[in-house]
Design a protein around this motif. Structure first.
Motif, PDB file in Angstrom:
ATOM      1  N   PRO A 185       0.772  -1.194   0.114  1.00 13.57           N
ATOM      2  CA  PRO A 185      -0.016  -0.137   0.047  1.00 13.57           C
ATOM      3  C   PRO A 185       0.921   1.251  -0.149  1.00 13.57           C
ATOM      4  CG  PRO A 185       0.104  -1.087   2.123  1.00 13.57           C
ATOM      5  CD  PRO A 185       0.736  -2.077   1.296  1.00 13.57           C
ATOM      6  N   ARG A 186       1.806   1.306   0.450  1.00  9.86           N
ATOM      7  CA  ARG A 186       2.822   2.618   0.816  1.00  9.86           C
ATOM      8  C   ARG A 186       4.011   2.612  -0.037  1.00  9.86           C
ATOM      9  NH1 ARG A 186       2.980   1.250   6.903  1.00  9.86           N
ATOM     10  NH2 ARG A 186       3.582  -0.606   5.979  1.00  9.86           N
ATOM     11  N   ALA A 187       4.133   3.783  -0.814  1.00  8.61           N
ATOM     12  CA  ALA A 187       5.577   3.819  -1.454  1.00  8.61           C
ATOM     13  C   ALA A 187       6.154   5.078  -0.896  1.00  8.61           C
ATOM     14  CB  ALA A 187       5.317   3.866  -3.054  1.00  8.61           C
ATOM     15  N   ALA A 188       7.311   5.343  -1.166  1.00  8.49           N
ATOM     16  CA  ALA A 188       8.315   6.546  -1.185  1.00  8.49           C
ATOM     17  C   ALA A 188       9.090   6.566  -2.267  1.00  8.49           C
ATOM     18  CB  ALA A 188       9.225   6.342   0.201  1.00  8.49           C
ATOM     19  N   VAL A 189       9.134   7.818  -2.747  1.00  8.03           N
ATOM     20  CA  VAL A 189       9.993   8.226  -3.915  1.00  8.03           C
ATOM     21  C   VAL A 189      11.086   9.233  -3.434  1.00  8.03           C
ATOM     22  CG1 VAL A 189       9.908   9.342  -6.052  1.00  8.03           C
ATOM     23  CG2 VAL A 189       8.089   7.679  -5.431  1.00  8.03           C
ATOM     24  N   ILE A 190      12.228   8.857  -3.455  1.00  6.90           N
ATOM     25  CA  ILE A 190      13.328   9.671  -3.143  1.00  6.90           C
ATOM     26  C   ILE A 190      13.739  10.511  -4.508  1.00  6.90           C
ATOM     27  CG2 ILE A 190      15.592   9.739  -2.187  1.00  6.90           C
ATOM     28  CD1 ILE A 190      15.302   7.054  -0.901  1.00  6.90           C
ATOM     29  N   GLY A 191      13.524  11.869  -4.269  1.00  9.10           N
ATOM     30  CA  GLY A 191      13.971  12.615  -5.441  1.00  9.10           C
ATOM     31  C   GLY A 191      12.621  13.410  -5.893  1.00  9.10           C
ATOM     32  N   GLY A 192      12.942  14.576  -5.745  1.00 11.41           N
ATOM     33  CA  GLY A 192      11.679  15.783  -6.278  1.00 11.41           C
ATOM     34  C   GLY A 192      12.021  16.440  -7.494  1.00 11.41           C
ATOM     35  N   GLY A 193      12.857  15.706  -8.514  1.00  9.16           N
ATOM     36  CA  GLY A 193      12.810  16.059  -9.874  1.00  9.16           C
ATOM     37  C   GLY A 193      11.764  15.635 -10.734  1.00  9.16           C
ATOM     38  N   LEU A 194      12.062  15.860 -12.048  1.00  6.87           N
ATOM     39  CA  LEU A 194      10.880  15.422 -12.976  1.00  6.87           C
ATOM     40  C   LEU A 194      10.751  14.049 -12.850  1.00  6.87           C
ATOM     41  CD1 LEU A 194       9.210  15.661 -15.427  1.00  6.87           C
ATOM     42  CD2 LEU A 194      11.244  15.321 -16.992  1.00  6.87           C
ATOM     43  N   LEU A 195      11.722  13.063 -12.753  1.00  2.00           N
ATOM     44  CA  LEU A 195      11.381  11.544 -12.693  1.00  2.00           C
ATOM     45  C   LEU A 195      11.088  11.063 -11.428  1.00  2.00           C
ATOM     46  CD1 LEU A 195      14.997  10.037 -14.082  1.00  2.00           C
ATOM     47  CD2 LEU A 195      12.570  10.106 -15.126  1.00  2.00           C
ATOM     48  N   GLY A 196      11.071  11.768 -10.440  1.00  5.25           N
ATOM     49  CA  GLY A 196      10.502  11.407  -9.016  1.00  5.25           C
ATOM     50  C   GLY A 196       9.177  11.670  -8.971  1.00  5.25           C
ATOM     51  N   LEU A 197       8.642  12.941  -9.685  1.00  6.93           N
ATOM     52  CA  LEU A 197       7.267  13.568  -9.632  1.00  6.93           C
ATOM     53  C   LEU A 197       6.465  12.632 -10.669  1.00  6.93           C
ATOM     54  CD1 LEU A 197       7.950  17.228  -9.643  1.00  6.93           C
ATOM     55  CD2 LEU A 197       7.384  15.772  -7.612  1.00  6.93           C
ATOM     56  N   GLU A 198       7.096  12.280 -11.766  1.00  7.03           N
ATOM     57  CA  GLU A 198       6.536  11.340 -12.503  1.00  7.03           C
ATOM     58  C   GLU A 198       6.179   9.835 -11.949  1.00  7.03           C
ATOM     59  OE1 GLU A 198       4.806  12.071 -15.230  1.00  7.03           O
ATOM     60  OE2 GLU A 198       5.757  13.923 -16.364  1.00  7.03           O
ATOM     61  N   ALA A 199       7.088   9.315 -11.367  1.00  9.91           N
ATOM     62  CA  ALA A 199       6.966   8.208 -10.671  1.00  9.91           C
ATOM     63  C   ALA A 199       6.050   8.300  -9.629  1.00  9.91           C
ATOM     64  CB  ALA A 199       8.406   7.626 -10.183  1.00  9.91           C
ATOM     65  N   ALA A 200       5.792   9.209  -8.843  1.00  4.22           N
ATOM     66  CA  ALA A 200       4.884   9.477  -7.886  1.00  4.22           C
ATOM     67  C   ALA A 200       3.484   9.657  -8.500  1.00  4.22           C
ATOM     68  CB  ALA A 200       5.123  10.693  -7.102  1.00  4.22           C
ATOM     69  N   LYS A 201       3.555  10.361  -9.596  1.00  2.99           N
ATOM     70  CA  LYS A 201       2.245  10.420 -10.389  1.00  2.99           C
ATOM     71  C   LYS A 201       1.512   8.986 -10.586  1.00  2.99           C
ATOM     72  CE  LYS A 201       0.266  11.400 -14.751  1.00  2.99           C
ATOM     73  NZ  LYS A 201       0.648  11.952 -16.276  1.00  2.99           N
TER      74      LYS A 201
END
Length: 807
Positions: free
Chosen positions: A147-163
């Motif tokens: 159920p839970r994920a963390a994405v390390i990195g607030g650049g383009l790749l990180g935001l797209e992964a989070a989306k």
């Protein structure tokens, strides 16, 4: 005498390398080409990985060059093979499967890989990067179990992964070391606006957080931060940066630092070996954005083909991206210092922001958020070091001058080789040539022809400006024609606003788009109702009061106030039992006339309004939609089942097509016909889609009309199998639904759009065709028989027809 062609080997099958090959082929480069790629897939669009992750696209949807493309261009493709080194003495490429490929020239385009931070626990299960299809598959698998994920990195790749992970239903937190998102591209204002928008989409953030350890057993269970706080997570995506893949060069003795060192013609330190893309280091810089990589590729292609080439001197650092549906742009200096002056405009209601930075009155940088229409002009102004003037200020900040003149100027000054669509490497010249040579008149036609706007869509405003610039004032006048007297907005404006702004109701459309008449009229209300339902078939609640009277009553009203009832008879075929029902109902309800329609149906004419539900109930047959902007009929001949000339089962195919596409809303009424042989007994040549059977399969015709504006249908294509026929009919139907104007028949639509443009979008573009099929399937999944709806809804029955049906 036969001349032996030189052997060119491309190491790496990604976007930059294959785009270079495309340019070489366009320039007529005479090479025997081999491509070797580590992944098992043909060349695909990495920018679209987040769409694959969220499930709206598949790997097939984002393939840029199919395996057939390689074959058609005589290219030998090896997938799932990794090059280990280059043997320059023997001119051989060495691979991990033991194969040695001879070469005369080599292009290294090995790209980059995710930077996996060397923190304790980085090697646990459930920790991945985000760079290729394999990563996507791991992320989708994790979303199905955790159920839970963390994405390390607030650049383009990180935001797209989070989306993508949020779209898969996971609780996602982006962990970023800095206090601002995308700090290498955005200032703190744009970063804050982006964060707020992404939070509204369900993404959580921990800013200024340094990960010290990934905790857990064999699998990651939580993140421990330097300040002692803990974030629970079952899955971690490392998206903190990329690292050029230089192993091949390093193993071969080619000079490397962070990347593979190249000169201004992309030559490495080894003779006849070149490099392009994210693996390259040029004048101290490594580029991770797409546009510079295509710029490199164009220089390399000209050089390797022996054409005059301007040296590659580096790229103006600019970013034009669409992040989770939000457009952002930055170029040059984006964070000012004390010696620089700033021009800003911010609109929190429209969620837009513009900042222009000046150094000694010269434009040196800019940031745009939400509205990036000025991005092409600003990029050139920054590159040229243009001075700010009163006229330019008025133009850029909207305080003077006409918008039409502004749009022309912004693209007029662009160089021909400037890349407009970074995702697909489409230049201004590509677009201008396509418009002029092929008579293109819309962005959709440009997309189908050149690929521009095909991917993220961030370049659409510039493409629109180029289209307007090339076509001149006539295009501007045409684009300003409103749907009706209530508004100056065109059909395309309304559809774009519904999509881009997420508008949900007719009233919301009229309010946001500032309708002159708040309640609209009988012309615009039904049109908006259709566009809303077409764009959002799952969520949209049909507004019956905005439909024409026949559609509200589910029957055609006659001049004497009675109605006609036309039950569905698939392919014009019925049974003795259904015929008896029709006869019995006609006698019981004093039907004035029973007529065979032009589409081989039986028309019960003269039914009283209050009797309509009872007639539907006792017939117990589906609605034939004779009153609707929908599929009316699929007319058939008897075909191979009975006719001695028939080569195909036209009755079976007609019934199948009718059952598949009935009840779907169209811009206008829609008719089909299926002939079992070319003798055309079912009159396919005057139908919206006409189908003619032959010994080898089926031929599809589109855009026919037998009405006031008679028009013979155009031959669209030939197919061999029933499934190809069904799929193509679905794609054509959906493309018409999405691009047709409300009340525009296909005969007018084909002439406006152009047959070749429709072929390019539906037939030639396999990815687009599959997307159209998926969208029409989604729409079909929402429909149900309207007669049954009324019979099962006592309140509607009573309100419309005045009495209850006794069941």
């Amino acid at each position: 005498m036969t001349t032996t062609r030189e052997r060119l080997v491309l190491i790496g099958n990604g976007m930059a390398g294959v785009a270079t090959l495309e340019q070489i082929i366009k320039l007529g480069g005479n090479y025997d080409i081999t491509v070797i790629g580590s992944e098992p897939h043909p060349n695909y669009n990495r920018i679209m990985l987040s769409y694959v992750l969220e499930g709206s696209q598949t790997i097939d949807d984002i393939v840029l060059n199919s395996r057939e493309w390689y074959e058609e261009n005589g290219i030998t493709l090896h997938t799932g093979v990794t090059v280990t080194s280059i043997d320059n003495d023997n001119r051989l490429i060495m691979t991990d499967n033991g194969t040695a490929v001879p070469y005369d020239k080599v292009i290294i385009a090995t790209g980059s890989s995710s930077l996996i931070l060397p923190i304790p626990g980085h090697d646990k299960q459930g920790v991945v990067g985000f760079r290729d299809i394999a990563d996507c598959h791991q992320m989708m698998e994790a979303a199905a179990h955790y159920p839970r994920a963390a994405v390390i990195g607030g650049g383009l790749l990180g935001l797209e992964a989070a989306k993508g992970l949020v779209s898969l239903g996971m609780d996602v937190t982006v962990v970023h070391l800095m206090n601002d998102l995308m700090e290498r591209q955005l200032d703190y204002v744009a970063a804050a606006m982006l964060k707020k928008e992404l939070e509204s989409q369900g993404i959580k953030f921990m800013m200024g957080a340094q990960t010290a350890e990934l905790q857990g057993g064999e699998r990651v269970e939580s993140l421990l931060f330097k300040d002692g706080t803990v974030l629970e997570a079952d899955f971690v995506v490392m998206a903190a940066g990329i690292r050029p893949n230089i192993a091949v060069a390093r193993n071969s003795g080619i000079e490397t630092e962070r990347g593979i060192l190249v000169n201004d013609y992309l030559q490495t330190s080894m003779d006849n070996v070149y490099a392009v893309g994210e693996c390259v280091q040029h004048r101290g810089s490594c580029y991770g954005l797409v546009a510079p990589l295509f710029e490199q590729g164009m220089v390399l292609a000209k050089h390797i083909c022996g054409n005059p080439a301007t040296p590659y001197e580096g790229s103006t650092v600019s970013t034009k991206l669409k992040i989770s549906g939000v457009d952002v742009f930055s170029a040059g200096v984006f964070i000012e210092n004390e010696q620089q002056s700033v021009i800003t405009a911010r609109d929190d209601w429209k969620k837009t922001y513009k900042k222009i930075i000046l150094q000694d009155n010269m434009i040196v940088g800019a940031v745009l958020f939400g509205d990036i229409n000025d991005s092409a002009q600003l990029q050139k102004l920054i590159r040229d070091g243009a001075p700010m003037t009163d006229e330019l200020y008025a133009e850029l900040m909207g305080t003077g001058g006409c918008s039409h003149g502004k749009k022309k100027a912004s693209v007029e000054t662009m160089s021909d080789d400037e890349i407009v669509c970074g995702c697909n490497g489409v230049t201004k010249l590509d677009i201008v040539s396509a418009i002029q040579d092929k008579g293109l008149t819309s962005v959709d036609e440009i997309k189908a022809c050149t690929g521009a706007t095909r991917s993220c869509g961030g370049c659409k405003p510039v493409v629109e400006q180029i289209l307007q610039f090339v076509l001149g004032d006539g295009a501007a006048v045409a684009s300003s024609q409103g749907m009706c007297a209530c508004t100056t907005h065109s059909r395309d404006d309304v559809v774009a606003a519904i999509r881009d702004k997420g508008l949900k109701t007719i009233k919301e459309v009229m309010n946001v788009m500032e309708w002159k008449h708040p309640e609209g009229c009988s012309k615009c209300r039904p049109a908006i109702n259709y566009y809303l339902g077409m764009i959002n078939p799952v969520q949209y609640q049909d507004e019956k009061e905005s439909r024409f009277v026949n559609e509200r009553m589910n029957a055609n009203i006659q001049k004497d106030g009675t109605y006609t009832v036309v039950p569905r008879m698939y392919g014009g075929v019925t049974t003795p039992e259904d015929l008896k029902k029709i006869a019995d109902v006609s006698v019981k309800y004093n039907v004035k006339a029973v007529k065979m329609t032009g589409g081989q149906r039986i028309d019960l004419i003269g039914v009283q309004k209050e009797d309509l539900p009872s007639v539907w109930e006792e017939l117990d047959m589906p609605s034939g939609y004779a009153y609707a902007k929908s599929l009316r009929t699929v007319k058939t001949c008897v075909g191979s089942q009975f006719c001695r000339f028939g080569t195909q089962d036209s009755m079976g195919m007609g019934a199948l097509l009718e059952q598949r596409f009935e009840r779907l809303d169209f811009p206008a009424k829609f008719k089909m016909a299926v002939n079992g042989c070319p003798r055309n007994c079912a009159e396919s040549c005057t139908k919206d889609i006409g189908i003619v059977g032959n010994d080898g399969g089926w031929e599809i015709f589109i855009g026919g009309n037998g009405g006031i504006k008679a028009r013979l249908a155009d031959s669209f294509c030939k197919v061999k199998t029933d499934q190809e026929l069904i799929d193509l009919c679905g794609a054509i139907i959906q493309y018409y639904r999405e691009t047709g104007k409300y009340l525009e028949r296909t005969s007018e639509w084909v002439e406006r759009m152009g047959l070749e443009s429709i072929r390019a979008a539906v037939l030639d573009d396999e990815n687009n065709r599959q997307q159209l099929i998926e969208r029409v399937n989604l729409a079909l999944a929402q429909v149900e028989d309207p007669w049954k709806q009324v019979l099962n809804d006592e309140q509607t029955r009573t309100a419309l027809f005045g009495k209850k049906v006794e069941v």
